[in-house]
Scaffold this active site. Sequence first.
Site, PDB file in Angstrom:
ATOM      1  N   GLY A 280      34.120  52.415  -6.298  1.00 37.24           N
ATOM      2  CA  GLY A 280      34.555  52.650  -4.919  1.00 37.24           C
ATOM      3  C   GLY A 280      34.942  51.392  -4.167  1.00 37.24           C
TER       4      GLY A 280
ATOM      5  N   THR B 129      37.928  50.128  -3.316  1.00 31.48           N
ATOM      6  CA  THR B 129      38.927  50.345  -2.271  1.00 31.48           C
ATOM      7  C   THR B 129      38.344  51.145  -1.120  1.00 31.48           C
ATOM      8  OG1 THR B 129      40.707  50.296  -3.917  1.00 31.48           O
ATOM      9  CG2 THR B 129      41.214  51.282  -1.778  1.00 31.48           C
TER      10      THR B 129
ATOM     11  N   LYS C 169      45.361  42.861  -2.651  1.00 31.28           N
ATOM     12  CA  LYS C 169      45.101  43.442  -3.971  1.00 31.28           C
ATOM     13  C   LYS C 169      45.992  42.688  -4.956  1.00 31.28           C
ATOM     14  CE  LYS C 169      43.595  47.004  -6.627  1.00 31.28           C
ATOM     15  NZ  LYS C 169      42.195  47.381  -6.840  1.00 31.28           N
TER      16      LYS C 169
ATOM     17  N   ASP D 229      45.848  52.404  -3.845  1.00 28.00           N
ATOM     18  CA  ASP D 229      44.773  51.548  -3.327  1.00 28.00           C
ATOM     19  C   ASP D 229      45.326  50.556  -2.315  1.00 28.00           C
ATOM     20  OD1 ASP D 229      42.997  52.832  -4.967  1.00 28.00           O
ATOM     21  OD2 ASP D 229      42.764  51.195  -6.389  1.00 28.00           O
TER      22      ASP D 229
ATOM     23  N   ALA E 175      40.152  44.392  -9.583  1.00 26.21           N
ATOM     24  CA  ALA E 175      40.489  45.641 -10.279  1.00 26.21           C
ATOM     25  C   ALA E 175      39.399  45.915 -11.305  1.00 26.21           C
ATOM     26  CB  ALA E 175      41.854  45.524 -10.959  1.00 26.21           C
TER      27      ALA E 175
END
Length: 231
Positions: A14, A16, A37, A54, A118
């Site tokens: 979780g 994002t 990101k 995202d 990521a």
Amino acid sequence: MKTYFVTGTDTDAGKTFVSCALLYAAGLLGYKTLAHKPVAAGCERTEQGLRNSDATHLMAAMTEYEEYEMVNPIALEPAIAPHIAAQESGSSLSVARSAGFARGIMMARADLLLIEGAGGWRVPLNRRETLADLAKNLKQPVILVVGIKLGCINHALLTVEAIKADGLTIAGWVANQIDPEMSHYKENLATLAQLITAPLLAEIPYIQDHSWAEAAKSIPEPALRYLVDNK
């Protein structure tokens, strides 16, 4: 600008969701917020180019405007591990390139910047480098998102050990309940709080529609002020 690298105990922890909640909650307190990101796999083709959900969620949660390419400079279409997605796309990933993009947005004016990784801590970028190497290059404190489910204690403690072994500071961690039917939830959370020697910033309950605006209500104001104002 206070900058943090956000990582998780695994792909579905979780990151994002929690990052958006932190950004939104900080914005409600009047702070200027940004997100980044560096690498995103699993992007959709649009008229504007490849777009990652995202990244677009992060853009919706942050208060300051930046072009998509500044928020997510490396967008990969296949929904697989980034280094494999890059290979399939005929490109390559490197810490130097990703760090350059990150430092670009770090020059912007805001109070809080969250750089979201990521997957987990050691997701590969290439045969020699991982996202952990990017975090080490940027030398920013880490926020750990722990997906609270069966096995979370082992995943969390191993991630904490890896972050510390890489010489980085854990600014705090967020407990994100992703299994609403998890047995002995409170006992697992208490064990984590006892064993992780970093502040528990927030405990976010399971939210069925994954509303980060709703999750923001579970983030205490002192935790937000600690992240932004702590010298």
